[in-house]
Design a protein around this motif. Structure first.
Motif, mmCIF file in Angstrom:
data_model
loop_
_atom_site.group_PDB
_atom_site.id
_atom_site.type_symbol
_atom_site.label_atom_id
_atom_site.label_comp_id
_atom_site.label_asym_id
_atom_site.label_seq_id
_atom_site.Cartn_x
_atom_site.Cartn_y
_atom_site.Cartn_z
ATOM 1 N N ASP A 120 1.323 3.638 6.089
ATOM 2 C CA ASP A 120 1.445 2.193 6.342
ATOM 3 C C ASP A 120 1.918 1.478 5.092
ATOM 4 O O ASP A 120 1.514 1.845 3.986
ATOM 5 C CB ASP A 120 0.090 1.578 6.707
ATOM 6 N N THR A 121 2.728 0.493 5.289
ATOM 7 C CA THR A 121 3.099 -0.379 4.179
ATOM 8 C C THR A 121 2.628 -1.766 4.516
ATOM 9 O O THR A 121 3.210 -2.461 5.344
ATOM 10 C CB THR A 121 4.628 -0.383 3.974
ATOM 11 N N THR A 159 0.808 -1.231 0.000
ATOM 12 C CA THR A 159 0.000 0.000 0.000
ATOM 13 C C THR A 159 0.837 1.276 0.000
ATOM 14 O O THR A 159 1.932 1.322 0.564
ATOM 15 C CB THR A 159 -0.914 0.054 1.247
ATOM 16 N N ARG A 160 0.266 2.284 -0.623
ATOM 17 C CA ARG A 160 0.861 3.623 -0.610
ATOM 18 C C ARG A 160 0.471 4.336 0.689
ATOM 19 O O ARG A 160 -0.593 4.074 1.248
ATOM 20 C CB ARG A 160 0.332 4.415 -1.817
ATOM 21 N N GLY A 161 1.312 5.234 1.133
ATOM 22 C CA GLY A 161 0.986 6.010 2.332
ATOM 23 C C GLY A 161 1.826 5.611 3.523
ATOM 24 O O GLY A 161 2.814 4.901 3.384
#
Ligand code: TRP
Length: 77
Positions: free
Chosen positions: A32-33, A28-30
């Motif tokens: 959190d990965t 995921t982007r942002g």
């Protein structure tokens, strides 16, 4: 960036499995990965995937040929 723009501008990755059971994970982007999707490929199978607003990185596990706009690399060797 909205979703349409992210998809329009998104770069692609091509993964060709060189053995059975190669795994591709979309991260995921942002802040959190985390892994939001995973695909299993058998030898000779090819996946064409796109980086989007949701997917910022991809992880490949196993022997595979990986092509992106920054070049070619072999995983699992
Ligand atoms: N969530 C991270 C981000 O949006 C995902 C990521 C992008 C990442 N590039 C990375 C994680 C490189 C580890 C290494 O930035």
């Amino acid at each position: 960036m909205d979703v349409d723009e992210a998809v329009r501008e998104g770069r692609y990755i091509v993964v060709k499995a060189l053995e059975d059971g190669v795994t591709i994970m979309g991260l995921t982007r942002g802040r959190d990965t985390r892994s939001h999707h995973s695909e299993k490929l058998d030898r000779g199978e090819v996946m064409v995937a796109q980086f989007t607003d949701l997917t910022a990185a991809m992880k490949v596990r196993g022997r595979a040929e990986v092509l992106t706009d920054v070049g070619r690399v072999e995983s699992g060797t």
